[in-house]
Motif scaffolding. Sequence first.
Motif, PDB file in Angstrom:
ATOM      1  N   TYR A 166      65.058 -58.171 -53.910  1.00  0.00           N
ATOM      2  CA  TYR A 166      63.887 -57.881 -53.093  1.00  0.00           C
ATOM      3  C   TYR A 166      64.076 -58.297 -51.637  1.00  0.00           C
ATOM      4  O   TYR A 166      63.384 -57.841 -50.769  1.00  0.00           O
ATOM      5  CB  TYR A 166      62.664 -58.564 -53.707  1.00  0.00           C
ATOM      6  CG  TYR A 166      62.410 -58.050 -55.101  1.00  0.00           C
ATOM      7  CD1 TYR A 166      61.852 -56.793 -55.305  1.00  0.00           C
ATOM      8  CD2 TYR A 166      62.779 -58.788 -56.211  1.00  0.00           C
ATOM      9  CE1 TYR A 166      61.650 -56.295 -56.578  1.00  0.00           C
ATOM     10  CE2 TYR A 166      62.581 -58.300 -57.490  1.00  0.00           C
ATOM     11  CZ  TYR A 166      62.022 -57.059 -57.670  1.00  0.00           C
ATOM     12  OH  TYR A 166      61.832 -56.557 -58.926  1.00  0.00           O
ATOM     13  N   MET A 169      69.136 -52.885 -54.195  1.00  0.00           N
ATOM     14  CA  MET A 169      69.635 -52.963 -55.552  1.00  0.00           C
ATOM     15  C   MET A 169      71.143 -53.182 -55.500  1.00  0.00           C
ATOM     16  O   MET A 169      71.839 -52.551 -54.721  1.00  0.00           O
ATOM     17  CB  MET A 169      69.314 -51.681 -56.309  1.00  0.00           C
ATOM     18  CG  MET A 169      69.914 -51.673 -57.692  1.00  0.00           C
ATOM     19  SD  MET A 169      69.456 -50.271 -58.731  1.00  0.00           S
ATOM     20  CE  MET A 169      69.955 -48.894 -57.773  1.00  0.00           C
ATOM     21  N   TYR A 203      67.988 -55.918 -59.273  1.00  0.00           N
ATOM     22  CA  TYR A 203      67.109 -55.611 -58.147  1.00  0.00           C
ATOM     23  C   TYR A 203      66.992 -56.819 -57.231  1.00  0.00           C
ATOM     24  O   TYR A 203      66.743 -57.930 -57.675  1.00  0.00           O
ATOM     25  CB  TYR A 203      65.741 -55.161 -58.648  1.00  0.00           C
ATOM     26  CG  TYR A 203      65.866 -53.864 -59.393  1.00  0.00           C
ATOM     27  CD1 TYR A 203      65.932 -52.664 -58.706  1.00  0.00           C
ATOM     28  CD2 TYR A 203      65.979 -53.855 -60.771  1.00  0.00           C
ATOM     29  CE1 TYR A 203      66.097 -51.468 -59.379  1.00  0.00           C
ATOM     30  CE2 TYR A 203      66.140 -52.655 -61.458  1.00  0.00           C
ATOM     31  CZ  TYR A 203      66.198 -51.471 -60.753  1.00  0.00           C
ATOM     32  OH  TYR A 203      66.370 -50.290 -61.428  1.00  0.00           O
ATOM     33  N   ARG A 247      74.386 -52.732 -57.729  1.00  0.00           N
ATOM     34  CA  ARG A 247      74.842 -52.026 -58.932  1.00  0.00           C
ATOM     35  C   ARG A 247      76.236 -52.537 -59.277  1.00  0.00           C
ATOM     36  O   ARG A 247      77.139 -52.513 -58.454  1.00  0.00           O
ATOM     37  CB  ARG A 247      74.885 -50.530 -58.691  1.00  0.00           C
ATOM     38  CG  ARG A 247      75.430 -49.767 -59.897  1.00  0.00           C
ATOM     39  CD  ARG A 247      75.236 -48.312 -59.758  1.00  0.00           C
ATOM     40  NE  ARG A 247      73.814 -48.071 -60.005  1.00  0.00           N
ATOM     41  CZ  ARG A 247      73.201 -46.933 -59.756  1.00  0.00           C
ATOM     42  NH1 ARG A 247      73.854 -45.939 -59.235  1.00  0.00           N
ATOM     43  NH2 ARG A 247      71.925 -46.785 -60.006  1.00  0.00           N
ATOM     44  N   ASN A 271      71.987 -52.897 -63.337  1.00  0.00           N
ATOM     45  CA  ASN A 271      71.364 -52.886 -62.017  1.00  0.00           C
ATOM     46  C   ASN A 271      70.592 -54.181 -61.840  1.00  0.00           C
ATOM     47  O   ASN A 271      69.826 -54.569 -62.715  1.00  0.00           O
ATOM     48  CB  ASN A 271      70.408 -51.710 -61.863  1.00  0.00           C
ATOM     49  CG  ASN A 271      71.137 -50.394 -61.918  1.00  0.00           C
ATOM     50  OD1 ASN A 271      72.139 -50.214 -61.254  1.00  0.00           O
ATOM     51  ND2 ASN A 271      70.640 -49.475 -62.704  1.00  0.00           N
TER      52      ASN A 271
END
Length: 67
Positions: free
Chosen positions: A56, A1, A54, A3, A52
């Motif tokens: 992968y 993640m 994400y 941020r 946030n």
Amino acid sequence: MLRVVVESAKGIPKKKLGNPDPIAAVVFKGEKKKTKAIDSELNPVWNEVSINIYIYNPSSLWQSLGM
């Protein structure tokens, strides 16, 4: 993640009519997140940590940032 913390902005130019309602936007890999608007403020402070994104595949993050 990943941020992203959006802290503040300074010296936003005043509009000819009324005051600005600034927001900040973060765009990463086609995903766009915005802060809340702060009414009539030329030096807004958001201190938002709620953006946030994400990821992968962490190695793709470094590649997209040119690292």
